[in-house]
Design a protein around this motif. Structure first.
Motif, mmCIF file in Angstrom:
data_model
loop_
_atom_site.group_PDB
_atom_site.id
_atom_site.type_symbol
_atom_site.label_atom_id
_atom_site.label_comp_id
_atom_site.label_asym_id
_atom_site.label_seq_id
_atom_site.Cartn_x
_atom_site.Cartn_y
_atom_site.Cartn_z
ATOM 1 N N GLY A 1 12.193 -2.946 -10.233
ATOM 2 C CA GLY A 1 12.349 -4.364 -9.953
ATOM 3 C C GLY A 1 11.255 -4.889 -9.036
ATOM 4 N N ILE A 2 11.224 -6.211 -8.892
ATOM 5 C CA ILE A 2 10.207 -6.854 -8.068
ATOM 6 C C ILE A 2 10.459 -6.527 -6.596
ATOM 7 N N GLY A 3 9.385 -6.202 -5.879
ATOM 8 C CA GLY A 3 9.517 -5.907 -4.461
ATOM 9 C C GLY A 3 8.475 -4.932 -3.971
ATOM 10 N N PRO A 4 8.452 -4.677 -2.665
ATOM 11 C CA PRO A 4 7.422 -3.811 -2.080
ATOM 12 C C PRO A 4 7.475 -2.363 -2.558
ATOM 13 N N LEU A 5 8.653 -1.861 -2.940
ATOM 14 C CA LEU A 5 8.753 -0.465 -3.347
ATOM 15 C C LEU A 5 7.802 -0.150 -4.491
ATOM 16 N N ALA A 6 7.738 -1.037 -5.465
ATOM 17 C CA ALA A 6 6.835 -0.812 -6.606
ATOM 18 C C ALA A 6 5.388 -0.748 -6.136
ATOM 19 N N GLY A 7 5.018 -1.621 -5.211
ATOM 20 C CA GLY A 7 3.651 -1.611 -4.704
ATOM 21 C C GLY A 7 3.335 -0.366 -3.911
ATOM 22 N N ILE A 8 4.264 0.084 -3.088
ATOM 23 C CA ILE A 8 4.039 1.287 -2.282
ATOM 24 C C ILE A 8 3.830 2.501 -3.182
ATOM 25 N N LEU A 9 4.679 2.672 -4.171
ATOM 26 C CA LEU A 9 4.550 3.816 -5.067
ATOM 27 C C LEU A 9 3.253 3.748 -5.876
ATOM 28 N N ALA A 10 2.873 2.544 -6.306
ATOM 29 C CA ALA A 10 1.651 2.396 -7.097
ATOM 30 C C ALA A 10 0.423 2.783 -6.278
ATOM 31 N N ILE A 11 0.343 2.279 -5.063
ATOM 32 C CA ILE A 11 -0.818 2.586 -4.216
ATOM 33 C C ILE A 11 -0.810 4.047 -3.803
ATOM 34 N N ALA A 12 0.382 4.608 -3.546
ATOM 35 C CA ALA A 12 0.469 6.006 -3.126
ATOM 36 C C ALA A 12 -0.045 6.947 -4.208
ATOM 37 N N LEU A 13 0.314 6.698 -5.466
ATOM 38 C CA LEU A 13 -0.138 7.577 -6.546
ATOM 39 C C LEU A 13 -1.655 7.522 -6.703
ATOM 40 N N HIS A 14 -2.209 6.315 -6.686
ATOM 41 C CA HIS A 14 -3.661 6.206 -6.824
ATOM 42 C C HIS A 14 -4.366 6.813 -5.614
ATOM 43 N N SER A 15 -3.812 6.631 -4.424
ATOM 44 C CA SER A 15 -4.416 7.211 -3.223
ATOM 45 C C SER A 15 -4.375 8.734 -3.267
ATOM 46 N N ALA A 16 -3.305 9.287 -3.819
ATOM 47 C CA ALA A 16 -3.208 10.746 -3.934
ATOM 48 C C ALA A 16 -4.339 11.294 -4.796
ATOM 49 N N GLY A 17 -4.624 10.637 -5.908
ATOM 50 C CA GLY A 17 -5.709 11.101 -6.766
ATOM 51 C C GLY A 17 -7.072 10.942 -6.126
ATOM 52 N N ALA A 18 -7.298 9.795 -5.470
ATOM 53 C CA ALA A 18 -8.600 9.549 -4.856
ATOM 54 C C ALA A 18 -8.837 10.451 -3.652
ATOM 55 N N ASN A 19 -7.852 10.538 -2.755
ATOM 56 C CA ASN A 19 -8.020 11.381 -1.573
ATOM 57 C C ASN A 19 -7.994 12.867 -1.920
ATOM 58 N N GLY A 20 -7.257 13.233 -2.965
ATOM 59 C CA GLY A 20 -7.236 14.637 -3.366
ATOM 60 C C GLY A 20 -8.622 15.141 -3.714
#
Length: 302
Positions: A167-186
């Protein structure tokens, strides 16, 4: 052999050396020219396929200037510091400042939490993704491809998926940025590990330490300054990302920015953009100070 004879004998060798140098330089110039021609041809082909035409760009430039002229606030010197009910004042321009400030704070919190989650995930997978300490070649290649897949997908695509799921809200944004950050920082963490000195690693392993103990006690202390620097840098990047993915309903100030753009509230657009720029600048300055201070302490401890 006389001095004149030695000079006469060495002269042809010097001439041959100079001719070889000139021939090599001509060859390099020809190769550079061919490379430039190929590059121009590739750029022209890419522009043609992408329908990037100079005439279209030239025709659209005045419209860009017109749009920026529309979003600029109508401020007046005589009313600059007046109350929010006076047109031409800063307070009138920023009449929704408390609401926007709260949304920017939400955006910064999203970026901070996503950076923390993604960096922890990246650190766990960075060691098997480092060629010099990976348990096996299969684990190395599988982990590398997994991290590549994570960072290949843009944050906004992840956000669309998570908005549909949660659903709409910050949770979706947090998970989206976290996954991309995991790949980039990894990837960055793994490259830092590959540049570490392996002598402590070999000592720990020779003393009977496990693979995990070698990673923890031999490699991590060496690369911790670089990892901390990458985490803070990623936080700066994620502030910008969190401001964008709100366009698809993933929370933060980006959602409000999308609304005012959709309804052509021109002065509100410039107000929100200015607040985002100020926030990113402050975060950049703060992160730079923290990065230098933390790296300095870690280097001193070593």
């Amino acid at each position: 052999m006389s001095e004149g004879a030695a000079y006469a004998t060495g002269l042809p060798a010097v001439i041959r050396g100079e001719e070889a140098f000139l021939a090599a330089r001509r060859e390099r110039r020809v190769q550079a020219l061919l490379g430039l021609v190929v590059l121009i041809a590739c750029l022209a082909t890419a522009g043609w396929v992408s329908e990037v035409h100079p005439a279209t760009l030239w025709a659209g430039l005045p419209r860009i200037g017109e749009y920026f002229a529309r979003i600029l606030p109508d401020l007046r010197w005589d009313a600059l510091l007046a109350n929010a009910e006076t047109e031409g004042s800063l307070a009138f321009w920023m009449y929704r400042l408390p609401e926007w400030a709260w949304l920017i704070l939400e955006t910064a919190n999203m970026a901070a939490l996503a950076t923390l989650m993604g960096s922890v995930f990246a650190l766990v997978f960075a060691f098997p993704a480092a060629r010099n300490v990976a348990p096996s070649g299969l684990v190395y290649h599988a982990t590398r491809r997994f991290l590549e897949a994570l960072r290949t997908v843009p944050e906004i695509v992840y956000a669309l998926i998570f908005v549909w799921a949660f659903g709409i809200g910050p949770l979706a944004g947090i998970l989206a940025i976290a996954l991309h950050s995991a790949g980039a920082n990894g990837k960055l963490f793994a490259e830092a590990i590959e540049n570490a000195d392996l002598r402590p690693w070999e000592a720990v392993r020779a003393a009977g330490g496990s693979w995990a103990m070698g990673c923890r006690y031999a490699i991590l202390p060496q690369v911790l300054p670089n990892i901390l620097s990458y985490v803070l840098l990623r936080f700066e990047v994620n502030i910008r990302s969190a401001s964008v993915i709100g366009f698809v309903g993933a929370g933060g100030v980006g959602e409000e920015l999308y609304k005012v753009i959709s309804f052509n509230y021109y002065e509100e657009i410039s107000a929100i953009v200015l607040l985002i720029i100020l926030t990113v600048s402050c975060v950049d300055l703060l992160s730079e100070r923290l990065r230098h201070a933390a790296i300095g302490r870690l280097e001193a401890a070593r």
